[in-house]
Enzyme design. Sequence first.
Site, PDB file in Angstrom:
ATOM      1  N   ARG A  59       0.839  -1.208   0.000  1.00 33.36           N
ATOM      2  CA  ARG A  59       0.000   0.000   0.000  1.00 33.36           C
ATOM      3  C   ARG A  59       0.871   1.255   0.000  1.00 33.36           C
ATOM      4  O   ARG A  59       0.509   2.296  -0.536  1.00 33.36           O
ATOM      5  CB  ARG A  59      -0.948  -0.017   1.231  1.00 33.36           C
ATOM      6  N   TYR A 112     -18.012  15.777 -15.273  1.00 37.24           N
ATOM      7  CA  TYR A 112     -18.453  14.381 -15.253  1.00 37.24           C
ATOM      8  C   TYR A 112     -19.468  14.157 -14.115  1.00 37.24           C
ATOM      9  O   TYR A 112     -19.238  14.597 -12.976  1.00 37.24           O
ATOM     10  CB  TYR A 112     -17.215  13.487 -15.090  1.00 37.24           C
ATOM     11  N   ASP A 185      -9.566  17.982 -14.805  1.00 34.49           N
ATOM     12  CA  ASP A 185      -9.749  16.591 -15.210  1.00 34.49           C
ATOM     13  C   ASP A 185      -9.428  16.534 -16.711  1.00 34.49           C
ATOM     14  O   ASP A 185     -10.165  17.077 -17.537  1.00 34.49           O
ATOM     15  CB  ASP A 185     -11.201  16.162 -14.931  1.00 34.49           C
ATOM     16  N   LYS A 210      -9.765   5.130 -19.260  1.00 35.79           N
ATOM     17  CA  LYS A 210     -10.071   5.604 -20.609  1.00 35.79           C
ATOM     18  C   LYS A 210      -8.815   5.504 -21.483  1.00 35.79           C
ATOM     19  O   LYS A 210      -8.222   4.452 -21.576  1.00 35.79           O
ATOM     20  CB  LYS A 210     -10.650   7.023 -20.524  1.00 35.79           C
TER      21      LYS A 210
END
Length: 396
Positions: A59, A112, A185, A210
């Site tokens: 992590r 978005y 973004d 994407k």
Amino acid sequence: MEDPSERSDHAFETEAVHAGEEPDLGPGGTGDLVSPIHLSSTFAMDEAGDPSHGYKYSRLGNPTREALEHRVAALSDAEHAMTFASGMAAIATTCLSVLGSGDHVVAFDGIYGGTKVFFDDYLTEHFDVTVDYVDATDTDVVADAVTPETALFWMESPTNPLLKLCDIEAIGGIADRHGARLVVDNTFATPYFQRPLALGADVSVYSTTKYLNGHTDSIGGAVVTNDDGLAEQVRFVQEYALGAMLSPFDCYLVLRGSKTLPLRMRQHEANAKRVANYLSEHEKVTTVHYPGLDTHPGHDLATRQMDGFGGVVSFEIDGGAAEARAFVESLDLFTLAVSLGSVESLIEHPASMSASYVPEEERLASGITDSLIRAPIGTESADDLIADLERGLGYL
Ligand SMILES: Cc1ncc(COP(=O)(O)O)c(C=O)c1O
């Protein structure tokens, strides 16, 4: 527009293939050209408390993730990149790193939908943060929305699904004057076509789901910044609070996918231009939203601010929801699905799919009409794609 491949010592295409993945030629090295997928959750130490081999716990640091973060930073000309389990995890971690209780956010009204849900149903509800959504296509409207509490400007350019643009450099100037941060973004443009940090943004975020991955087989996100303090804060929130880092296998997929990012983006764009031109001339199509068309209100800004217009085209047909649904369901080559940015062309009807949870009045006010269709254009043959659209439009 500058040539995206000629920006740094090494061209973008070279960084896309090599950054973060050097052949392993050191002592005991195997000669691997491809970064191994390091699945270990923990790492052995020679002495108690001394992470002798550089890693302690996955992590907090993982070699495959580091390889990808190096790649994403190089492609963004950024000092720091952090990768996340999804685009939403990147967005949430960024917000929780920069905002405090009582802060005010100025957001583009076309952002978005998932980000808007996070702002409205989580940040506002639980952290006493207020958000004003403004028409950021007009920079004066952004400036007018500032309050003494404004800590963050949240922009997207081009937006999803209407492909609206905002002037990143001008809004960066407003953010600087008010001691606030600008986050962009950049999922639609990708670092190949647009570099928000070079234009004055403090942070850019991505859904790597994407274009950066580009092959419909991984959910992920990324944050890039040149601000050392902010990067430290984002890493702290990622590693010790939210934990949503990208898994080693997904890091490998994005490392592999990103090697062809420039090739794919050029093909996406060439195809999108052909499709946008074709649709603009079709009698059953009333409006086409694509920044590459000189009829698009943001075309001049796109030419100045971007190095390419991207691969997503939205359009409205002559008809209502029933006709739009029948059309998207009639196509063969375009797959009826949400998401975007992969080699396959997709098609969706936002009113009944990606924006179906938005109350009708709000949806219509934001420009997502019943006849709006979003088509992320893939890398197939443009002739085949246009033939499929022609067949579908012929049924209307
Ligand atoms: C512009 C934009 N930002 C962020 C996201 C969220 O990314 P993810 O689905 O990887 O969480 C999406 C998803 O569609 C998006 O289109």
